[in-house]
Design a protein around this motif. Structure first.
Motif, PDB file in Angstrom:
ATOM      1  N   MET A 202      47.837 137.082 105.042  1.00 20.45           N
ATOM      2  CA  MET A 202      47.757 135.777 105.702  1.00 20.45           C
ATOM      3  C   MET A 202      47.162 135.907 107.099  1.00 20.45           C
ATOM      4  O   MET A 202      46.392 135.058 107.536  1.00 20.45           O
ATOM      5  N   ASN A 222      51.870 143.858 115.347  1.00 19.57           N
ATOM      6  CA  ASN A 222      52.434 144.159 114.025  1.00 19.57           C
ATOM      7  C   ASN A 222      53.497 145.241 114.143  1.00 19.57           C
ATOM      8  O   ASN A 222      53.462 146.068 115.055  1.00 19.57           O
ATOM      9  N   ARG A 223      54.469 145.198 113.216  1.00 25.36           N
ATOM     10  CA  ARG A 223      55.516 146.218 113.191  1.00 25.36           C
ATOM     11  C   ARG A 223      54.860 147.602 113.124  1.00 25.36           C
ATOM     12  O   ARG A 223      55.142 148.472 113.906  1.00 25.36           O
TER      13      ARG A 223
HETATM   14  N1  NAP Z   1      50.374 135.066 100.559  1.00 22.01           N
HETATM   15  C1  NAP Z   1      50.326 133.748 100.661  1.00 22.01           C
HETATM   16  O1  NAP Z   1      49.616 133.040  99.917  1.00 22.01           O
HETATM   17  C2  NAP Z   1      51.122 133.028 101.705  1.00 22.01           C
HETATM   18  C3  NAP Z   1      50.815 131.718 102.009  1.00 22.01           C
HETATM   19  C4  NAP Z   1      51.519 131.086 103.017  1.00 22.01           C
HETATM   20  C5  NAP Z   1      52.517 131.743 103.697  1.00 22.01           C
HETATM   21  N2  NAP Z   1      52.810 133.014 103.359  1.00 22.01           N
HETATM   22  C6  NAP Z   1      53.883 133.669 104.105  1.00 22.01           C
HETATM   23  O2  NAP Z   1      53.262 134.452 105.120  1.00 22.01           O
HETATM   24  C7  NAP Z   1      54.048 135.601 105.352  1.00 22.01           C
HETATM   25  C8  NAP Z   1      53.161 136.825 105.224  1.00 22.01           C
HETATM   26  O3  NAP Z   1      52.615 136.854 103.928  1.00 22.01           O
HETATM   27  P1  NAP Z   1      51.467 137.891 103.547  1.00 22.01           P
HETATM   28  O4  NAP Z   1      51.009 137.510 102.186  1.00 22.01           O
HETATM   29  O5  NAP Z   1      50.462 138.010 104.644  1.00 22.01           O
HETATM   30  O6  NAP Z   1      52.332 139.247 103.471  1.00 22.01           O
HETATM   31  P2  NAP Z   1      51.841 140.759 103.443  1.00 22.01           P
HETATM   32  O7  NAP Z   1      50.365 140.860 103.197  1.00 22.01           O
HETATM   33  O8  NAP Z   1      52.764 141.467 102.531  1.00 22.01           O
HETATM   34  O9  NAP Z   1      52.114 141.286 104.937  1.00 22.01           O
HETATM   35  C9  NAP Z   1      53.412 141.320 105.405  1.00 22.01           C
HETATM   36  C10 NAP Z   1      53.405 141.404 106.929  1.00 22.01           C
HETATM   37  O10 NAP Z   1      54.728 141.184 107.389  1.00 22.01           O
HETATM   38  C11 NAP Z   1      55.129 142.292 108.192  1.00 22.01           C
HETATM   39  N3  NAP Z   1      56.576 142.492 108.034  1.00 22.01           N
HETATM   40  C12 NAP Z   1      57.256 142.694 106.878  1.00 22.01           C
HETATM   41  N4  NAP Z   1      58.582 142.785 107.128  1.00 22.01           N
HETATM   42  C13 NAP Z   1      58.728 142.634 108.468  1.00 22.01           C
HETATM   43  C14 NAP Z   1      59.855 142.639 109.337  1.00 22.01           C
HETATM   44  N5  NAP Z   1      61.097 142.807 108.861  1.00 22.01           N
HETATM   45  N6  NAP Z   1      59.656 142.435 110.648  1.00 22.01           N
HETATM   46  C15 NAP Z   1      58.408 142.256 111.119  1.00 22.01           C
HETATM   47  N7  NAP Z   1      57.291 142.272 110.377  1.00 22.01           N
HETATM   48  C16 NAP Z   1      57.457 142.446 109.050  1.00 22.01           C
HETATM   49  C17 NAP Z   1      54.328 143.459 107.689  1.00 22.01           C
HETATM   50  O11 NAP Z   1      54.299 144.437 108.681  1.00 22.01           O
HETATM   51  P3  NAP Z   1      54.000 145.988 108.333  1.00 22.01           P
HETATM   52  O12 NAP Z   1      52.508 146.104 108.224  1.00 22.01           O
HETATM   53  O13 NAP Z   1      54.550 146.715 109.488  1.00 22.01           O
HETATM   54  O14 NAP Z   1      54.720 146.279 107.029  1.00 22.01           O
HETATM   55  C18 NAP Z   1      52.977 142.759 107.462  1.00 22.01           C
HETATM   56  O15 NAP Z   1      52.305 142.579 108.678  1.00 22.01           O
HETATM   57  C19 NAP Z   1      55.202 135.564 104.340  1.00 22.01           C
HETATM   58  O16 NAP Z   1      56.350 135.007 104.948  1.00 22.01           O
HETATM   59  C20 NAP Z   1      54.707 134.618 103.274  1.00 22.01           C
HETATM   60  O17 NAP Z   1      55.760 133.941 102.627  1.00 22.01           O
HETATM   61  C21 NAP Z   1      52.129 133.689 102.414  1.00 22.01           C
END
Ligand code: NAP
Length: 433
Positions: A202, A222-223
């Motif tokens: 995202m 980022n973490r």
């Molecule tokens: N995918 C979609 O279509 C979509 C659409 C709208 C909203 N979202 C929401 O957007 C958010 C991110 O989604 P994504 O698809 O981009 O996920 P992603 O690609 O899996 O990336 C996850 C991110 O969150 C970080 N993270 C995970 N656990 C954490 C914690 N406990 N504290 C701080 N940082 C943490 C990770 O950091 P590290 O690199 O350090 O692991 C990484 O930067 C989610 O809440 C999701 O529900 C997603």
């Protein structure tokens, strides 16, 4: 057997409820196992995204199956059944099939036609297969739904314009910054001090859209800072400063526009944290995380405007009109895919009779082959015996080809059932016989 779906989405539940029912990847296996434990659930698969949680299942009996899934949802979220019920929807049979196909095509998404949902449906199928909780029916439904999603995107203009939650978030920022300057429209972001927290999918999309809207430099927190550095290298035309989560406070103070999009299960920006900072700038915070990354109490701070995914509705409805027209076209394509799936499913009704017919004929073939081979005596070589065996198999397959194809071909249910009865009777295939 019946296909059902129970779930909740941005259409039926606010983010406060959705975030309690967001199943993280680490809990999917246990959740699938606990659902599959119920004897009425034959196949099951979970779609968990920021805007929806949907559980698709093949059940023996509709009402028992639905109750069992609802009980799971209530236990998982710790929300009492009667409080959860108003936020849930359920669909059965053809409606459930149609719903998954629409979801897959992005027709049920907050941002109509957004592309992420298709990969999330693919992931749902992969997980169901990996943990062996899906079987032939749901696998076929998921495959057909993914194909419907692809078809809609390739044969209509629904997916054009790179629409996503991230693009809507950037648009919301433009709108709010414009409004606070008294401008009724979208403004460039080149003068904002932008901070993005999170370096996943995202955030990548966020940065892409920020760049397109004039942003030339930003801070990426980022973490895992290495991941931020790696993401930054994909934007060579932007000046991106990568920092770790420990340095967040310093950059919260220095920024004017902040996006959070991490998969953290709890908010990490709350009123207490903000109160401990000397906020100088007026901050706009836009959180697209679900569960939310920013606590609701931040909204009360007078120097902060804070928005979450539900606030995106405001910008989404601004540019949905032309997409709605394309969506009508897409629905027609989806209905064709639904017919294909339902025809395939109905054709399964013929499988037990076809299998019995095949095994009956196979017994006869083997017996007759054995008699013929023993009559041939030792003069025949192994190769010649193989030829005779292949001949017997070939004859059976040729004879079966036409009736089997006819029994499985699309046709009214009653017609198929009549044909099956005739075959069963003529070949004495019923249990008693
Ligand atoms: N995918 C979609 O279509 C979509 C659409 C709208 C909203 N979202 C929401 O957007 C958010 C991110 O989604 P994504 O698809 O981009 O996920 P992603 O690609 O899996 O990336 C996850 C991110 O969150 C970080 N993270 C995970 N656990 C954490 C914690 N406990 N504290 C701080 N940082 C943490 C990770 O950091 P590290 O690199 O350090 O692991 C990484 O930067 C989610 O809440 C999701 O529900 C997603």
């Amino acid at each position: 057997m019946h296909i059902v779906v129970v779930g909740l989405s941005h259409r039926t539940a606010p983010v406060e409820v959705r975030e309690k029912l967001s199943i993280p990847d680490s809990s999917i296996e246990n959740s699938l196992a606990s659902l599959k434990n119920a004897s009425e659930i034959l196949e099951v698969s979970i779609l968990s995204t920021c805007n929806r949680l949907e559980i698709y299942s093949l059940v023996r009996e509709i009402n028992i199956g639905l109750s069992s899934i609802k009980e799971f949802l209530s236990n998982f979220s710790n929300i009492k059944p009667d409080e959860l019920e108003p936020h849930l929807f359920d669909f059965k049979q053809e409606e459930a099939v149609l719903h998954l196909m629409k979801v897959s095509a992005g027709l049920d998404s907050l941002v109509l036609g957004e592309g992420q949902i298709l990969s999330q449906v693919k992931k749902m199928m992969r997980i169901g297969q990996d943990f062996q909780t899906t079987g032939p029916i749901l696998n076929r439904l998921l495959t057909q739904s993914i194909s419907a999603g692809k078809k809609v995107r390739s044969e209509t203009n629904l997916g054009t314009g790179a629409v996503s939650i991230s693009s809507a978030a950037v648009e919301l920022a433009q709108l709010k910054i414009g409004q606070s300057r008294g401008i009724d429209g979208l403004v460039t972001l080149e003068h904002e001090k932008v901070l993005v927290v999170g370096a996943g999918r995202m955030s990548r999309l966020l940065i892409t859209h920020l760049q397109a809207k004039g942003c030339q430099n930003l801070v990426l927190v980022n973490r895992n800072v290495d991941r931020a550095v790696s993401l930054a290298t994909d934007f060579p035309n932007m000046a991106i400063l990568s920092k770790s989560l420990e340095e967040l406070d310093e950059y919260l103070i220095k920024s004017t526009l902040i996006f959070t999009s991490t998969a953290s299960e709890k908010p990490f920006i709350d009123r207490e944290r903000i109160n401990n900072l000397k906020i100088i700038n007026k901050l706009k915070l836009i959180d697209i995380g679900v569960p939310r990354n920013i606590s609701n109490d931040v909204k009360e701070h007078d120097r902060i405007d804070s928005y979450d995914v539900d606030d995106l509705q405001e910008v989404v409805s601004r540019n949905q009109e032309f997409r709605k027209k394309i969506a009508e076209e897409a629905e027609l394509l989806i209905k064709e895919e639904r017919v294909l799936f339902l025809e395939w499913w109905a054709s399964l009704e013929a499988v037990p009779i076809i299998n019995k017919l095949r095994s009956g004929l196979e017994i006869i073939r083997k017996e007759e082959l054995q008699k013929a081979l023993s009559r041939m005596g030792p003069d025949f070589s192994a190769r010649e015996r193989k030829v005779v065996e292949a001949l017997s198999k070939g004859i059976i397959n040729k004879i079966l080809h036409t009736p089997v194809t006819k029994l499985r071909s699309p046709q009214p249910r009653q017609e198929r059932q009549e044909s099956l009865k005739i075959v069963e009777k003529l070949f004495s295939l019923s249990e008693e016989e």
